[in-house]
Scaffold this motif. Structure first.
Motif, PDB file in Angstrom:
ATOM      1  N   PHE A 155      91.859  27.051 104.282  1.00 24.77           N
ATOM      2  CA  PHE A 155      92.035  28.337 104.952  1.00 24.77           C
ATOM      3  C   PHE A 155      91.541  28.357 106.396  1.00 24.77           C
ATOM      4  O   PHE A 155      91.978  29.220 107.176  1.00 24.77           O
ATOM      5  CB  PHE A 155      91.319  29.434 104.154  1.00 24.77           C
ATOM      6  CG  PHE A 155      91.947  29.716 102.826  1.00 24.77           C
ATOM      7  CD1 PHE A 155      93.086  30.482 102.739  1.00 24.77           C
ATOM      8  CD2 PHE A 155      91.411  29.196 101.654  1.00 24.77           C
ATOM      9  CE1 PHE A 155      93.683  30.746 101.516  1.00 24.77           C
ATOM     10  CE2 PHE A 155      91.994  29.442 100.423  1.00 24.77           C
ATOM     11  CZ  PHE A 155      93.138  30.219 100.355  1.00 24.77           C
ATOM     12  N   ALA A 156      90.635  27.465 106.758  1.00 21.88           N
ATOM     13  CA  ALA A 156      90.133  27.445 108.134  1.00 21.88           C
ATOM     14  C   ALA A 156      90.785  26.342 108.971  1.00 21.88           C
ATOM     15  O   ALA A 156      91.185  26.586 110.104  1.00 21.88           O
ATOM     16  CB  ALA A 156      88.612  27.259 108.129  1.00 21.88           C
ATOM     17  N   VAL A 157      90.894  25.133 108.390  1.00 19.09           N
ATOM     18  CA  VAL A 157      91.422  24.004 109.156  1.00 19.09           C
ATOM     19  C   VAL A 157      92.951  23.974 109.130  1.00 19.09           C
ATOM     20  O   VAL A 157      93.600  23.944 110.174  1.00 19.09           O
ATOM     21  CB  VAL A 157      90.848  22.674 108.621  1.00 19.09           C
ATOM     22  CG1 VAL A 157      91.437  21.490 109.396  1.00 19.09           C
ATOM     23  CG2 VAL A 157      89.332  22.668 108.729  1.00 19.09           C
ATOM     24  N   TRP A 158      93.535  23.993 107.942  1.00 17.19           N
ATOM     25  CA  TRP A 158      94.991  23.885 107.836  1.00 17.19           C
ATOM     26  C   TRP A 158      95.700  25.163 108.257  1.00 17.19           C
ATOM     27  O   TRP A 158      96.613  25.141 109.081  1.00 17.19           O
ATOM     28  CB  TRP A 158      95.402  23.523 106.410  1.00 17.19           C
ATOM     29  CG  TRP A 158      95.024  22.124 106.019  1.00 17.19           C
ATOM     30  CD1 TRP A 158      94.491  21.157 106.829  1.00 17.19           C
ATOM     31  CD2 TRP A 158      95.143  21.552 104.714  1.00 17.19           C
ATOM     32  NE1 TRP A 158      94.258  20.006 106.113  1.00 17.19           N
ATOM     33  CE2 TRP A 158      94.664  20.212 104.811  1.00 17.19           C
ATOM     34  CE3 TRP A 158      95.603  22.007 103.488  1.00 17.19           C
ATOM     35  CZ2 TRP A 158      94.626  19.355 103.722  1.00 17.19           C
ATOM     36  CZ3 TRP A 158      95.577  21.160 102.395  1.00 17.19           C
ATOM     37  CH2 TRP A 158      95.099  19.841 102.513  1.00 17.19           C
ATOM     38  N   LEU A 159      95.298  26.300 107.674  1.00 21.82           N
ATOM     39  CA  LEU A 159      95.993  27.560 107.925  1.00 21.82           C
ATOM     40  C   LEU A 159      95.420  28.339 109.107  1.00 21.82           C
ATOM     41  O   LEU A 159      96.144  29.113 109.738  1.00 21.82           O
ATOM     42  CB  LEU A 159      95.955  28.437 106.662  1.00 21.82           C
ATOM     43  CG  LEU A 159      96.608  27.830 105.416  1.00 21.82           C
ATOM     44  CD1 LEU A 159      96.421  28.746 104.213  1.00 21.82           C
ATOM     45  CD2 LEU A 159      98.101  27.576 105.654  1.00 21.82           C
TER      46      LEU A 159
END
Length: 316
Positions: A155-159
Motif C-alpha cells: 500500500f505504500a511502495v507499490w500503490l
C-alpha cells in the motif's frame, strides 16, 4: 451489583499495588548503573557517587519505592532522570498517538472478525467456510512485524496510497494526515488480532448453533441462520466482550512493536527508547500506566458482563 463492583474495585487496586511492586523491583535488579550512564565514561567515581545521591539511588529500595508510589497517588509519576521532563506530561503527549492507534486497531479487528466469524460458522460444511477457517489459521500465525512490512510494500511502495512511516508534526491539527499515518499500523494490528478473535467468534457461534433454544426457534419456522441471528448471537456477544478485554493487552504489545516499525511517536516507541537509556523513573511510570489500563479494561469488562448477563445477576 454494588457489592460485586466494590469487590472487583478492591481487586483492581490490589492488582495495581502488586504490579507497582513488581515493576519497581524488576527494574532495580537489571544490570547497569544509571548514574554512570548519565555521568558518562569520563566521570570520576566521586562525580558518579554525587549524581547517584542526587537522584536518590543511594537510598534503600523501600524508601525509593515509597517516595515513588507516594507521588503516584497524588498524580505525580516523577520526572525523567535524563531530561527532567515530567513523565505524566510526556505520557499525555505520546498518548495522542497510541490511544487513537489502539482504538482504530480494535475497531478494525471487530469489523473484520465478527461478521466473518459468524459467516464461517454458518458455512462450516461448505468450501467457503473451510477456506475462511484455513485462512484464519494461517493469518493468526503471521508475526505482526512481517504483516506490517507486507502492507507497507503493497500500500505504500507499490500503490502509494498511504505513508510508510512517521506522524505529522502538526499532529491532530491536520486530522486527515494524522489518520492516514495511523491507518496502515492500525490495519496491521487489527488484522492479526482480528484473526485470533475470528477463530473465537467462529467457535462460540458453532456452540450457539447446537443449543436447544436455537433448534427450538428453527423448529417453529425460522431458518437456522435466522434462529442463530435472533437468539444465538446475543449469547455469542457476551463471550466476545470477554475476549475483547483480553485482546487489549495484545493490542498494547502490538503497538509497542508497530510504533517502532512505522516510527510513530507513541508510548510504545518511547518505552523502548527509555529502556535502552535506563531511564528508570520514566520506564516504571510508563509500565504502571499501561498495566493499569489493562486492569481497568478487565474491570470494565467484568462489570459489563455482569450487567448484560442475567444469569450472573440471579446467581448473586
Amino acid at each position: 451489583m454494588t457489592r460485586y463492583a466494590l469487590t472487583r474495585l478492591a481487586l483492581l487496586l490490589l492488582g495495581l499495588l502488586v504490579a507497582s511492586v513488581l515493576i519497581f523491583v524488576t527494574l532495580r535488579v537489571l544490570p547497569g548503573d544509571v548514574a554512570q550512564l548519565i555521568a558518562g565514561t569520563q566521570a570520576t567515581p566521586g562525580q558518579v557517587a554525587a549524581l547517584r545521591e542526587g537522584l536518590g539511588l543511594d537510598l534503600p529500595l523501600w524508601e525509593q519505592y515509597l517516595s515513588w508510589i507516594g507521588g503516584v497517588l497524588t498524580g505525580d509519576l516523577g520526572s525523567s532522570m535524563l531530561t527532567g521532563t515530567p513523565v505524566a506530561s510526556e505520557l499525555l503527549q505520546k498518548a495522542q498517538v497510541t490511544v487513537p492507534l489502539g482504538l482504530m486497531s480494535l475497531g478494525i479487528a471487530i469489523v473484520f472478525a465478527v461478521p466473518l466469524g459468524v459467516l464461517s460458522a454458518i458455512l462450516r460444511r461448505r468450501a467457503g467456510g473451510t477456506l475462511m477457517s484455513v485462512g484464519t489459521q494461517a493469518l493468526a500465525a503471521v508475526p505482526v512485524v512481517w504483516a506490517g512490512m507486507m502492507l507497507v510494500i503493497v500500500f505504500a511502495v507499490w500503490l502509494g496510497w498511504l505513508p510508510a512511516q512517521g506522524f505529522p508534526r502538526t499532529g491532530w491539527t491536520t486530522p486527515w494526515q494524522a489518520i492516514r499515518s495511523l491507518l496502515l499500523p492500525a490495519i496491521t494490528i487489527g488484522i492479526v488480532e482480528g484473526a485470533m478473535l475470528l477463530r473465537f467468534v467462529r467457535s462460540a457461534t458453532l456452540q450457539a448453533i447446537g443449543q436447544d433454544y436455537v433448534r427450538t426457534a428453527a423448529a417453529k419456522g425460522l431458518t437456522r441462520s435466522q434462529a442463530l441471528l435472533r437468539h444465538g448471537l446475543p449469547n455469542v456477544a457476551l463471550s466476545v466482550i470477554t475476549v475483547l478485554g483480553l485482546q487489549v493487552a495484545g493490542i498494547i504489545v502490538g503497538a509497542v512493536v508497530i510504533e517502532q516499525l512505522f516510527t510513530l511517536p507513541g508510548i510504545g516507541r518511547m518505552l523502548v527508547a527509555d529502556v535502552g537509556s535506563r531511564d528508570l523513573v520514566k520506564v516504571q511510570g510508563e509500565l504502571l500506566v499501561l498495566t493499569g489500563f489493562v486492569l481497568i479494561v478487565g474491570f470494565a469488562v467484568d462489570l459489563l458482563h455482569r450487567v448484560l448477563d442475567p444469569r450472573q445477576r440471579e446467581a448473586s
